[in-house]
Design a protein around this motif. Sequence first.
Motif, PDB file in Angstrom:
ATOM      1  N   ILE A  33       0.857  -1.186   0.000  1.00  0.00           N
ATOM      2  CA  ILE A  33       0.000   0.000   0.000  1.00  0.00           C
ATOM      3  C   ILE A  33       0.895   1.239   0.000  1.00  0.00           C
ATOM      4  O   ILE A  33       1.805   1.348   0.824  1.00  0.00           O
ATOM      5  N   PRO A  34       0.677   2.180  -0.905  1.00  0.00           N
ATOM      6  CA  PRO A  34       1.562   3.348  -0.975  1.00  0.00           C
ATOM      7  C   PRO A  34       1.444   4.233   0.261  1.00  0.00           C
ATOM      8  O   PRO A  34       0.371   4.345   0.862  1.00  0.00           O
ATOM      9  N   MET A  66      -3.390   8.573   0.784  1.00  0.00           N
ATOM     10  CA  MET A  66      -2.822   7.720  -0.249  1.00  0.00           C
ATOM     11  C   MET A  66      -3.441   6.323  -0.217  1.00  0.00           C
ATOM     12  O   MET A  66      -3.729   5.720  -1.254  1.00  0.00           O
ATOM     13  N   ARG A  69      -6.957   6.513  -1.730  1.00  0.00           N
ATOM     14  CA  ARG A  69      -6.928   6.579  -3.198  1.00  0.00           C
ATOM     15  C   ARG A  69      -6.564   5.222  -3.797  1.00  0.00           C
ATOM     16  O   ARG A  69      -7.026   4.861  -4.874  1.00  0.00           O
ATOM     17  N   TYR A  70      -5.760   4.462  -3.086  1.00  0.00           N
ATOM     18  CA  TYR A  70      -5.341   3.137  -3.559  1.00  0.00           C
ATOM     19  C   TYR A  70      -6.468   2.110  -3.430  1.00  0.00           C
ATOM     20  O   TYR A  70      -6.438   1.065  -4.062  1.00  0.00           O
TER      21      TYR A  70
END
Length: 317
Positions: A33-34, A66, A69-70
């Motif tokens: 996961i970013p 982030m 959004r992922y």
Amino acid sequence: MRIRAGRLRRTLLAAGVAAAVAFPLSGAARPEIPAPAPAALGRVTAQDLTDAYAANRSNAAEAARMAERYGARERAAVLRAMASPDRHFLAFDGRGAGRTAEVFGDLAGAERVAVLVPGSDTSLDSYGRLRSGARALHGELGPRTAVVAWLGYETPGTVSPAVLTTGRADGAAPALRSFVDDLHGINAHARVSLLCHSYGSVVCASAASGPRGLDVTDIAFFGSPGTGVDKAADLHTPARIWAGRGADDWIADVPHTSADLFGTTVGFGTDPVSGGFGARVFAAGGGGHSDYLKPGSVPLENLARIARGDGPEVTHA
């Protein structure tokens, strides 16, 4: 009889290795996961604490955005909670399984600081368990104290080859030693203790056994599979060494031995609550492997006494 017992231990240990190899962590192949890189803080002092806490909350908030959004909604929810204004992180890294060091209490003004070092399967996604234990401990300790929940290493999975060797612990030891040094840089007068659960016992033992040792007053192992040494004296530390295990903790059934299997030393040696190890054994009640920091429990009360330096008041098994 001794030969049979030794063979049984080796057989069980080998079976554990085989099971770990056959059933690797399900999350090992998942894409990461970013998350942003950690905030660039440098060496934090007492005067910098407010700014450090704010920077780490901001980093957690960005990591949450982030993750959202992922499409990782559960991770995003965890991170949003960590970004709350009432959270105080001395360190935070949302990448991968995650790294944190959350503070409970006034770290700069504390006379006693307890560092909780967790065991296997602890990550950002399961961090709530560690946090709950840290809050319960701080509530038990009383004024002029602080607790730090230190998730400063990649913990092994309970069902993985890594949980049976000292590899992860040896890799984490320098980070724990550095963290203890940082605590003394923030508060030079506080006495620091390490409270080490499960595989965290191996981490603490490895850190204490290093060439520089650890500037701590007490090290408590609870729910420990072993430490990687045969006796407390082998840690070469002036800290008082404690050990406790709940009556219903499954870790008692893990063979407390070590063996050379496939070129790797597997297992962690002597049971820390045995007389041969040489620790001060404290009463840990009748609970299981995850019950040591439950509010109102016998082990929580004793761990708080150890962290406060109230050694004579600790009840013994």
